[in-house]
Design a protein around this motif. Structure first.
Motif, PDB file in Angstrom:
ATOM      1  N   ILE A  72      34.087 -20.335 -17.641  1.00  0.00           N
ATOM      2  CA  ILE A  72      32.607 -19.960 -17.885  1.00  0.00           C
ATOM      3  C   ILE A  72      32.088 -20.244 -19.045  1.00  0.00           C
ATOM      4  CG2 ILE A  72      31.427 -17.728 -18.029  1.00  0.00           C
ATOM      5  CD1 ILE A  72      33.325 -16.273 -16.227  1.00  0.00           C
ATOM      6  N   ALA A  73      32.883 -20.392 -20.132  1.00  0.00           N
ATOM      7  CA  ALA A  73      32.302 -20.883 -21.429  1.00  0.00           C
ATOM      8  C   ALA A  73      32.206 -22.381 -21.082  1.00  0.00           C
ATOM      9  CB  ALA A  73      33.261 -20.753 -22.500  1.00  0.00           C
ATOM     10  N   SER A  74      32.856 -23.134 -20.700  1.00  0.00           N
ATOM     11  CA  SER A  74      32.787 -24.656 -20.510  1.00  0.00           C
ATOM     12  C   SER A  74      31.389 -24.849 -19.717  1.00  0.00           C
ATOM     13  CB  SER A  74      33.931 -25.413 -20.062  1.00  0.00           C
ATOM     14  OG  SER A  74      34.200 -24.973 -18.597  1.00  0.00           O
ATOM     15  N   LEU A  75      31.266 -24.067 -18.724  1.00  0.00           N
ATOM     16  CA  LEU A  75      30.170 -24.346 -17.545  1.00  0.00           C
ATOM     17  C   LEU A  75      28.890 -24.098 -18.405  1.00  0.00           C
ATOM     18  CD1 LEU A  75      31.549 -22.811 -14.251  1.00  0.00           C
ATOM     19  CD2 LEU A  75      31.007 -25.310 -14.965  1.00  0.00           C
ATOM     20  N   LEU A  76      28.982 -22.802 -19.143  1.00  0.00           N
ATOM     21  CA  LEU A  76      27.699 -22.432 -20.015  1.00  0.00           C
ATOM     22  C   LEU A  76      27.300 -23.393 -21.065  1.00  0.00           C
ATOM     23  CD1 LEU A  76      28.323 -18.542 -20.827  1.00  0.00           C
ATOM     24  CD2 LEU A  76      26.444 -19.661 -19.151  1.00  0.00           C
ATOM     25  N   PHE A 122      19.503 -25.493 -26.639  1.00  0.00           N
ATOM     26  CA  PHE A 122      20.530 -25.871 -27.426  1.00  0.00           C
ATOM     27  C   PHE A 122      20.938 -24.753 -28.322  1.00  0.00           C
ATOM     28  CE2 PHE A 122      18.794 -30.531 -27.565  1.00  0.00           C
ATOM     29  CZ  PHE A 122      19.770 -31.078 -27.212  1.00  0.00           C
ATOM     30  N   GLY A 123      20.135 -23.849 -28.626  1.00  0.00           N
ATOM     31  CA  GLY A 123      20.379 -22.572 -29.272  1.00  0.00           C
ATOM     32  C   GLY A 123      21.435 -21.798 -28.469  1.00  0.00           C
ATOM     33  N   MET A 124      21.225 -21.610 -27.204  1.00  0.00           N
ATOM     34  CA  MET A 124      22.156 -21.187 -26.219  1.00  0.00           C
ATOM     35  C   MET A 124      23.404 -21.942 -26.305  1.00  0.00           C
ATOM     36  SD  MET A 124      20.672 -18.623 -24.997  1.00  0.00           S
ATOM     37  CE  MET A 124      21.830 -17.946 -23.690  1.00  0.00           C
ATOM     38  N   CYS A 125      23.729 -22.964 -26.494  1.00  0.00           N
ATOM     39  CA  CYS A 125      24.852 -23.677 -26.542  1.00  0.00           C
ATOM     40  C   CYS A 125      25.593 -23.288 -27.856  1.00  0.00           C
ATOM     41  CB  CYS A 125      24.793 -25.463 -26.449  1.00  0.00           C
ATOM     42  SG  CYS A 125      24.205 -25.906 -25.100  1.00  0.00           S
ATOM     43  N   GLY A 126      24.805 -23.414 -28.940  1.00  0.00           N
ATOM     44  CA  GLY A 126      25.339 -22.693 -30.064  1.00  0.00           C
ATOM     45  C   GLY A 126      25.921 -21.385 -29.845  1.00  0.00           C
ATOM     46  N   LEU A 127      24.998 -20.574 -29.391  1.00  0.00           N
ATOM     47  CA  LEU A 127      25.547 -19.149 -29.319  1.00  0.00           C
ATOM     48  C   LEU A 127      26.652 -18.905 -28.376  1.00  0.00           C
ATOM     49  CD1 LEU A 127      22.134 -17.335 -28.802  1.00  0.00           C
ATOM     50  CD2 LEU A 127      23.616 -17.147 -30.809  1.00  0.00           C
ATOM     51  N   ALA A 128      26.821 -19.813 -27.302  1.00  0.00           N
ATOM     52  CA  ALA A 128      28.250 -19.892 -26.507  1.00  0.00           C
ATOM     53  C   ALA A 128      29.423 -20.133 -27.373  1.00  0.00           C
ATOM     54  CB  ALA A 128      27.873 -20.740 -25.237  1.00  0.00           C
ATOM     55  N   LEU A 186      34.239 -18.679 -30.552  1.00  0.00           N
ATOM     56  CA  LEU A 186      34.714 -18.149 -31.613  1.00  0.00           C
ATOM     57  C   LEU A 186      35.047 -16.902 -32.172  1.00  0.00           C
ATOM     58  CD1 LEU A 186      33.390 -21.214 -33.984  1.00  0.00           C
ATOM     59  CD2 LEU A 186      35.642 -21.243 -32.970  1.00  0.00           C
ATOM     60  N   LEU A 187      34.232 -16.182 -32.045  1.00  0.00           N
ATOM     61  CA  LEU A 187      34.213 -14.568 -32.335  1.00  0.00           C
ATOM     62  C   LEU A 187      35.196 -14.013 -31.345  1.00  0.00           C
ATOM     63  CD1 LEU A 187      30.531 -13.711 -32.984  1.00  0.00           C
ATOM     64  CD2 LEU A 187      32.131 -13.866 -34.403  1.00  0.00           C
ATOM     65  N   LEU A 188      35.143 -14.401 -30.053  1.00  0.00           N
ATOM     66  CA  LEU A 188      36.354 -13.679 -29.478  1.00  0.00           C
ATOM     67  C   LEU A 188      37.827 -14.213 -29.607  1.00  0.00           C
ATOM     68  CD1 LEU A 188      35.238 -14.155 -25.649  1.00  0.00           C
ATOM     69  CD2 LEU A 188      36.557 -12.396 -26.539  1.00  0.00           C
ATOM     70  N   ILE A 189      37.892 -15.741 -30.080  1.00  0.00           N
ATOM     71  CA  ILE A 189      39.031 -15.632 -30.583  1.00  0.00           C
ATOM     72  C   ILE A 189      39.568 -14.953 -31.888  1.00  0.00           C
ATOM     73  CG2 ILE A 189      40.401 -17.873 -31.754  1.00  0.00           C
ATOM     74  CD1 ILE A 189      38.683 -19.572 -29.785  1.00  0.00           C
ATOM     75  N   ILE A 190      38.577 -15.053 -32.788  1.00  0.00           N
ATOM     76  CA  ILE A 190      38.806 -14.253 -34.154  1.00  0.00           C
ATOM     77  C   ILE A 190      39.202 -12.656 -34.089  1.00  0.00           C
ATOM     78  CG2 ILE A 190      37.873 -13.937 -36.383  1.00  0.00           C
ATOM     79  CD1 ILE A 190      36.642 -16.653 -36.146  1.00  0.00           C
ATOM     80  N   PHE A 191      38.196 -12.142 -33.450  1.00  0.00           N
ATOM     81  CA  PHE A 191      38.239 -10.515 -33.367  1.00  0.00           C
ATOM     82  C   PHE A 191      38.527 -10.307 -31.960  1.00  0.00           C
ATOM     83  CE2 PHE A 191      34.543 -11.903 -36.358  1.00  0.00           C
ATOM     84  CZ  PHE A 191      35.495 -11.319 -37.665  1.00  0.00           C
TER      85      PHE A 191
END
Length: 110
Positions: free
Chosen positions: A18-22, A92-98, A103-108
């Protein structure tokens, strides 16, 4: 004995898919809107080894000229171009947010 949590494996696989598709989808939309707004991204050729063909400066100038000519022929009004540009930046902002969300999912996300 090693045990594999297959449910966790499937969850990670689905989240990555899902993340890669987004990211790829929003990036493609952003580049398309950027072109529609008349801001064609032209990248200067880089120096590589002989194994990779590099376009000459003449070809790069020709590509820039063709991009400028295509931007002038755009059937969109100035308001539509501005709207497309805002949409491109938002995508482009949505790409950055994804990416940031991943990263937040990985860390926390434990």
């Amino acid at each position: 004995m090693i045990e594999i949590d297959w449910l966790a494996f499937v969850q990670v696989f689905v989240a990555a898919l899902i993340a890669s598709l987004l990211v790829v989808g929003f990036y493609a939309i952003a580049v398309r809107l950027l072109v529609r707004a008349g801001r064609v991204p032209v990248v200067a050729p880089a120096e590589f080894t002989d194994a990779i063909t590099v376009i000459s400066e003449k070809e790069a100038r020709r590509a820039e000229k063709a991009a400028a000519k295509a931007a002038k022929k755009s059937p969109l009004t100035d308001g539509q171009k501005r709207f497309a540009l805002v949409g491109a930046y938002a995508s482009f902002g949505m790409c950055g947010l994804a990416v940031l969300g991943g990263l937040l999912l990985i860390i926390f996300g434990h």
